[in-house]
Structure formats: structure tokens, C-alpha cells
Enzyme design. Structure first.
Site, PDB file in Angstrom:
ATOM      1  N   ILE A   1       5.582  36.676  60.206  1.00 20.75           N
ATOM      2  CA  ILE A   1       4.203  37.056  59.890  1.00 20.75           C
ATOM      3  C   ILE A   1       3.368  36.959  61.164  1.00 20.75           C
ATOM      4  CG2 ILE A   1       2.179  36.574  58.456  1.00 20.75           C
ATOM      5  CD1 ILE A   1       4.028  35.058  56.541  1.00 20.75           C
TER       6      ILE A   1
ATOM      7  N   ASP B   1       1.995  32.408  65.682  1.00 19.78           N
ATOM      8  CA  ASP B   1       2.285  30.971  65.779  1.00 19.78           C
ATOM      9  C   ASP B   1       1.746  30.328  67.059  1.00 19.78           C
ATOM     10  OD1 ASP B   1       3.605  31.101  63.421  1.00 19.78           O
ATOM     11  OD2 ASP B   1       5.620  30.994  64.243  1.00 19.78           O
TER      12      ASP B   1
END
Length: 331
Positions: free
Chosen positions: A184, A149
Site C-alpha cells: 500500500i 512506509d
């Protein structure tokens, strides 16, 4: 003189190379599991052509709200070779965060499960760096960079491309084996590895539980979320005043929201994580509603010193608490 390789030698060499790459990929995945990842898949680092129209349509409809960064570097989001020079492979990983316990008070403001423990950015990035060192030392010298991110990388698209799941109607990645309560991350490397050329078909079928359960009706179509109506966006991303039209619809969510995942049948497969860093502060799960509402900055700093909740800061959390409290008082 004909200097071309004989066909047999050429084919043997290519087969040998492919077998070596397959062995390298298998060792990388084995190490990923050893590091505690739920799953690991590999994609070729190239242009995400299928995502282009979807992303552009979402941005053109201005469904990203104040997240202006989503409209920047669009080409980079679609092509990792523009982010990391020489990129050849994208290694996608999943890390479980489904909690071992839940908040004790039924009327307490609700914290998203992913924020119970240490900020996942640090935990996941540390593990990806360990995986990179393993590749460099045990597989082949290469350059690589972990992403959590922190850059314009479409995590869910890459994970789906690597065969780790499909994007559900709530826009979260769903794994057949593990549900959707996982983080993720990616490791992009300049090492050529065999791609996992498998696609997990969409198993949502006619189910609309996530769409029906969203209290703010943020899921405006399958796989389309209006961020401005999303509780997670409102409580985390939005920096100003909360949308008054959503007053009374937060269902006591004070940082993030899990409602669309909680109702998903695939999350019946979720199992508690085994990551010590994701364990909550001992005081956190026992907080009563009054203790939440009366929280001062010292307690905030104690509870969330290493948490993702620090992203909204003390003032942001107090804003969210006041918003849900005023709604309950007006009922």
C-alpha cells in the site's frame, strides 16, 4: 445593488467544477492502472478520528514492542495535513507482490513473499513519483509527496477509507477482488479531488483462520496484534536477542511471516504479479536448507543487494537462521 450570483449560475458553476474533478480523478486512476497498480482510491485529507482511539489503545497496552517510532508523532499519523502542508487529497494505491514461484526445498528457511525481489520501497515510490508527474503535467499543477512506509502515515486506514478493502482480523487490508498480498502506498497532494465515499464492509464474518493459524498467538483479538509475539516483528524489527519463549514456534520463518495471509480464504483470489522488479534472484528459490544455514556475507550481498532483507543485515539474518536451526535440532 445585489452583487450575489444568481442561484442558477452558482449551481451550474459548482456542477461544472464537480464534473471536471470527477474527470480528473478518473484520469488519475486510469494512469495508476497503466503503471501497474491493482487499485486506486481517493480520500479527503483530514483527521482520522475513527483511528485515534484504536491507535492510542494499542500503544497504551505497549503492544508495539521496541517500535518506539510508532509512539512518536501520533497526531501526524492521524492527520496528513500535519505531514504535508496544504494537503487536500490522499491517493491510495495497491501494488501486487504475489509471487510467480515458490521456494523449491520444502525444508528451507521460509522468506516472506514480499521480500523475494527488489525492495518495494523503491519500486512503489518510483511508480508514485511517475503518477505525481502525470498529475502535475496532465491534470493540474500541484504539489505532492509519495509515502511508502517512510513517514507516519496509516496506510491501511487510508486505503480502507478510499474503499480499497477492509482491515481483516490479522490487521492486513483485504480486497474483495485481490486478497491481501499487495503493498500500500499514498500520494498526498494539495489538489482537491472528489473522495471515493464508499466503505467496504467487513467480510471476515465468523472466520478465525488467521487467529487460529498464528503459531505464536500474536493476534490477541480481532484486528489487534501483539507485535512482540509476531514473527515478522521478531525477525525484522527486533534488534537484540529473539524471544526464547517463542523458540520452536517460528515454523522456519527467517524473515517476515505470511502464515495469517496464507490461510485467509480471500487469498484464493491472489494472482501472480507482473512486476519484473519483484522477480527473485535466480539462485534464491533453489537454496537448500544447508545452503541457507551456511550462508556467508558475499552470498548474502549477492542475493539481497537490492532486497528488503538488507534491513535486517547479514548479522540479523544469521541470528534468525541460528534461532530456527537450534529449535529444529532440539526437537
Amino acid at each position: 445593488m445585489n452583487t450575489r450570483q444568481k442561484p442558477g449560475i452558482f449551481i451550474f458553476g459548482k456542477i461544472g467544477q464537480n464534473m471536471e474533478q470527477q474527470e480528473q480523478a478518473a484520469k488519475i486512476k486510469e494512469k495508476a492502472f497503466e503503471l501497474g497498480f491493482l487499485d486506486c482510491g481517493i480520500s479527503k485529507a483530514d483527521f482520522l478520528s475513527e483511528e485515534k482511539s484504536r491507535l492510542e489503545r494499542w500503544l497504551n497496552q505497549e503492544l508495539h514492542g521496541e517500535m518506539a517510532y510508532m509512539a512518536r508523532n501520533v497526531e501526524m499519523r492521524l492527520d496528513p495535513r500535519l505531514i504535508f502542508e496544504g494537503a487536500k487529497s490522499v491517493i491510495s494505491v495497491l501494488l501486487n507482490y504475489y509471487p510467480t514461484e515458490k521456494q523449491l526445498a520444502d525444508d528451507a528457511p521460509v522468506l516472506s513473499k514480499y521480500a523475494y525481489g527488489k525492495d518495494y520501497h523503491f519500486v512503489l515510490k518510483d511508480k508514485l513519483n511517475e503518477l505525481l508527474k502525470f498529475i502535475q503535467n496532465e491534470i493540474e499543477p500541484c504539489n505532492g509527496r509519495p509515502f511508502v512506509d517512510s513517514a507516519p502515515v496509516l496506510d491501511k486506514a487510508w486505503a480502507a477509507k478510499a474503499g480499497l478493502g477492509w482491515v481483516g482480523k490479522h490487521t492486513n487490508l483485504i480486497s474483495v477482488e485481490h486478497g491481501s498480498f499487495f503493498f500500500i502506498g499514498e500520494l498526498i497532494v494539495d489538489l482537491e479531488l472528489p473522495a471515493d465515499n464508499k466503505t467496504v464492509r467487513d467480510h471476515c464474518g465468523t472466520c478465525t483462520r488467521c487467529i487460529d493459524a498464528c503459531p505464536t498467538q500474536a493476534i490477541v483479538a480481532p484486528q489487534v496484534v501483539d507485535a512482540q509475539r509476531c514473527i515478522s516483528y521478531q525477525t525484522i524489527e527486533l534488534k537484540g536477542e529473539l524471544d526464547q519463549s517463542l523458540q520452536g514456534k517460528f515454523e522456519d520463518r527467517v524473515f517476515g511471516c505470511d502464515i495469517c495471509q496464507d490461510v485467509c480464504p480471500w487469498n484464493l483470489k491472489s494472482e501472480p504479479h507482473r512486476e519484473p522488479d519483484f522477480e527473485p534472484h535466480p539462485k534464491l528459490m533453489a537454496l537448500t536448507r544447508n545452503e541457507w544455514m551456511e550462508m556467508d556475507k558475499p552470498l548474502f550481498n549477492e542475493l539481497f543487494r537490492k532486497s528488503a532483507v538488507k534491513r535486517t543485515k547479514f548479522e540479523g539474518l544469521k541470528r534468525n537462521l541460528e534461532f530456527i536451526d537450534s529449535a529444529s535440532n532440539s526437537d
